[in-house]
Design a protein around this motif. Structure first.
Motif, PDB file in Angstrom:
ATOM      1  N   GLU A 355       0.857  -1.183   0.000  1.00  0.00           N
ATOM      2  CA  GLU A 355       0.000   0.000   0.000  1.00  0.00           C
ATOM      3  C   GLU A 355       0.895   1.236   0.000  1.00  0.00           C
ATOM      4  O   GLU A 355       1.376   1.667   1.031  1.00  0.00           O
ATOM      5  N   ARG A 356       1.099   1.757  -1.172  1.00  0.00           N
ATOM      6  CA  ARG A 356       1.984   2.917  -1.375  1.00  0.00           C
ATOM      7  C   ARG A 356       1.094   4.077  -1.800  1.00  0.00           C
ATOM      8  O   ARG A 356       0.593   4.109  -2.915  1.00  0.00           O
ATOM      9  N   THR A 357       0.913   5.042  -0.900  1.00  0.00           N
ATOM     10  CA  THR A 357      -0.087   6.089  -1.097  1.00  0.00           C
ATOM     11  C   THR A 357       0.547   7.450  -1.312  1.00  0.00           C
ATOM     12  O   THR A 357       1.470   7.846  -0.572  1.00  0.00           O
ATOM     13  N   PHE A 358       0.076   8.182  -2.318  1.00  0.00           N
ATOM     14  CA  PHE A 358       0.456   9.579  -2.494  1.00  0.00           C
ATOM     15  C   PHE A 358      -0.397  10.389  -1.515  1.00  0.00           C
ATOM     16  O   PHE A 358      -1.591  10.579  -1.725  1.00  0.00           O
ATOM     17  N   ARG A 359       0.239  10.853  -0.463  1.00  0.00           N
ATOM     18  CA  ARG A 359      -0.500  11.490   0.625  1.00  0.00           C
ATOM     19  C   ARG A 359      -1.213  12.759   0.177  1.00  0.00           C
ATOM     20  O   ARG A 359      -0.626  13.622  -0.487  1.00  0.00           O
ATOM     21  N   VAL A 360      -2.477  12.862   0.548  1.00  0.00           N
ATOM     22  CA  VAL A 360      -3.234  14.087   0.286  1.00  0.00           C
ATOM     23  C   VAL A 360      -2.614  15.205   1.123  1.00  0.00           C
ATOM     24  O   VAL A 360      -2.380  15.061   2.315  1.00  0.00           O
ATOM     25  N   GLY A 361      -2.326  16.315   0.484  1.00  0.00           N
ATOM     26  CA  GLY A 361      -1.749  17.453   1.190  1.00  0.00           C
ATOM     27  C   GLY A 361      -0.370  17.826   0.690  1.00  0.00           C
ATOM     28  O   GLY A 361      -0.002  19.005   0.700  1.00  0.00           O
ATOM     29  N   ASP A 362       0.422  16.807   0.246  1.00  0.00           N
ATOM     30  CA  ASP A 362       1.748  17.130  -0.292  1.00  0.00           C
ATOM     31  C   ASP A 362       2.177  16.198  -1.432  1.00  0.00           C
ATOM     32  O   ASP A 362       3.238  16.384  -2.017  1.00  0.00           O
ATOM     33  N   ASN A 363       1.378  15.192  -1.745  1.00  0.00           N
ATOM     34  CA  ASN A 363       1.647  14.260  -2.857  1.00  0.00           C
ATOM     35  C   ASN A 363       2.933  13.458  -2.668  1.00  0.00           C
ATOM     36  O   ASN A 363       3.507  12.959  -3.638  1.00  0.00           O
ATOM     37  N   GLN A 364       3.387  13.320  -1.421  1.00  0.00           N
ATOM     38  CA  GLN A 364       4.555  12.501  -1.099  1.00  0.00           C
ATOM     39  C   GLN A 364       4.093  11.080  -0.776  1.00  0.00           C
ATOM     40  O   GLN A 364       3.188  10.888   0.030  1.00  0.00           O
ATOM     41  N   ALA A 365       4.733  10.092  -1.395  1.00  0.00           N
ATOM     42  CA  ALA A 365       4.383   8.703  -1.093  1.00  0.00           C
ATOM     43  C   ALA A 365       4.796   8.353   0.328  1.00  0.00           C
ATOM     44  O   ALA A 365       5.893   8.699   0.779  1.00  0.00           O
ATOM     45  N   LEU A 366       3.923   7.657   1.024  1.00  0.00           N
ATOM     46  CA  LEU A 366       4.237   7.166   2.353  1.00  0.00           C
ATOM     47  C   LEU A 366       4.951   5.830   2.196  1.00  0.00           C
ATOM     48  O   LEU A 366       4.344   4.762   2.193  1.00  0.00           O
ATOM     49  N   VAL A 367       6.255   5.908   2.051  1.00  0.00           N
ATOM     50  CA  VAL A 367       7.085   4.721   1.841  1.00  0.00           C
ATOM     51  C   VAL A 367       8.375   4.914   2.626  1.00  0.00           C
ATOM     52  O   VAL A 367       8.881   6.033   2.731  1.00  0.00           O
ATOM     53  N   GLY A 368       8.868   3.835   3.223  1.00  0.00           N
ATOM     54  CA  GLY A 368      10.038   3.960   4.077  1.00  0.00           C
ATOM     55  C   GLY A 368      11.303   3.418   3.454  1.00  0.00           C
ATOM     56  O   GLY A 368      11.250   2.553   2.572  1.00  0.00           O
TER      57      GLY A 368
END
Length: 407
Positions: A355-368
């Motif tokens: 589940e790799r999501t482009f975060r709403v608010g800055d379009n940054q993927a939540l990936v580590g």
């Protein structure tokens, strides 16, 4: 009269047929994607791996019928690691070639130059490598996205490891542009929070990107007698740095060494056993550390096709193509503006994260990122990783309100 009506009818049928034929032709027209990477010079291997990841994803999708019944077509441009060249290449891909999305960027310097131009281009860019946080931070806009780990995420992870080590006096060696300076600044900020007793030294070294001689910088750092060193040189610079550091006995001083992107398979392959064992290596993705069917298939297919394991840049590029596919299908359109809107908040399944999501608010993927110590040589002819830490994106990504993004 009957002759006139017959001619009118035949003309109408012919016109409708031509329109239908033209519509079918338009619907079968390839959807173009533009790749922007360093394809020449000392960092060209990064662009090569990215190109391979892009093409493999495109071939897989086309073999399955394409997107909305249309095939994908890849157009590559060499940005040479220069902002002006990258901007010019992006304009060509958008205005001349008519791409639906841009994918790429190896250099943070290019990202800082190109991201502010995206509203003019009205075409989404998915960053797969360049790590400056400002691309999805203070410079963010509705067309700027990143599917990969940024410096804020990677340096938070690095500090979480460093804060538990015995090293107390830290310095850095990094390239003299955004990536090197920002990596040190963000690492220092996190260390002050996690290890308040650590000393972040003022004596640092920032050789220019593409420097051939790192000897004076290495000697200067050794004279300062640090306990730990954050090293953010990359690409051909990383290879040259390590080879020269060996000659100076740098790796026998007892330092804790953290290479921010040291586990890039491009550099590991070039270095072989010259990469010292036991140092900490960071990477945006490590091909052996994700236990999922998606990752296993990706690694096996990549190995079979290219005779080498995938790098983080290959995985990021590969995942970006699938993100564009999902966005086009969500929008029902390949128009750039529609694709950009559909990417917001989008979640994809990828080799690095299910589940790799482009975060709403800055379009940054939540990936580590992944960090580990360089271990014994592997069957792939590169250093393996031991003591592996796979960080979760949600745990090490600053909240939107701290990024400077105001979408």
């Amino acid at each position: 009269m009957r002759s006139y009506r017959l001619k009118s009818l035949l003309l109408a049928v012919a016109t409708a047929g031509a329109m239908a034929s033209g519509l079918a032709s338009a619907n079968d027209k390839p959807i173009k994607l533009g790749g922007l990477y360093i394809l020449s010079g000392s960092a060209a291997s990064y662009g090569e791996f990215a190109s391979q990841g892009l093409q493999m994803a495109i071939d897989e999708i086309n073999e399955q019928g394409g997107v909305l019944g249309r095939p994908l077509n890849l157009l590559m441009e060499d940005d040479q690691g220069r902002a002006a060249t990258g901007i010019q290449a992006a304009r060509k891909l958008v205005y001349q070639d008519g791409v639906s999305a841009l994918i790429g960027l190896d250099s943070s310097g290019v990202a800082l130059g190109l991201v502010p131009v995206l509203p003019e281009l009205e075409t989404p860019l998915i960053i797969t490598h360049a790590a400056t946080p400002h691309a999805t931070g203070k410079l963010c806009n509705e067309y700027s996205f990143r599917v990969s780990v940024n410096e804020s995420q990677n340096m938070r992870a690095a500090a979480e490891i460093a804060s538990k080590l015995d090293a107390k006096r830290w310095t850095t060696i990094g390239p003299d542009y955004a990536f090197g300076h920002e990596s040190w600044e963000i690492f220092s900020e996190n260390m002050k929070e996690l290890a308040p007793d650590a000393e972040m030294m003022k004596e640092t070294a920032f050789p220019r990107f593409g420097a051939e001689d790192f000897t004076p910088f290495i000697n200067n750092i050794m004279e300062q007698k640090p306990d730990g060193i954050l090293i953010s040189v990359w690409g051909g610079d990383l290879v040259n740095f390590i080879r020269q550091a060996h000659n100076l006995n740098f790796f026998n001083q007892g330092y804790e060494l953290m290479f921010t992107v040291g586990a890039a398979t491009e550099a590991l392959a070039a270095l072989g056993d010259q990469m010292p064992e036991g140092v900490w290596l960071g990477t945006r993705y490590w091909y052996e550390s994700h236990d999922s069917e998606r990752n296993t298939k990706f690694v096996n297919d990549y190995r079979e096709r290219y005779k080498t394991p995938p790098s983080y840049n290959a995985e990021g590029a590969y995942s970006a193509v699938y993100a564009v596919k999902a966005a086009i299908e969500k929008a029902g359109s390949a128009e750039p503006k529609d694709v950009a809107k559909a990417l917001v908040g989008l979640t994809i399944d990828s080799p690095a994260a299910s589940e790799r999501t482009f975060r709403v608010g800055d379009n940054q993927a939540l990936v580590g990122p992944t960090w580990g110590r360089a271990g014994p040589m592997s069957a792939d002819g590169i250093r393996s990783l031991t003591e592996i830490h796979n960080f979760k994106g949600a745990d090490i990504t600053p909240p939107v309100e701290k990024t400077g993004c105001t979408l």
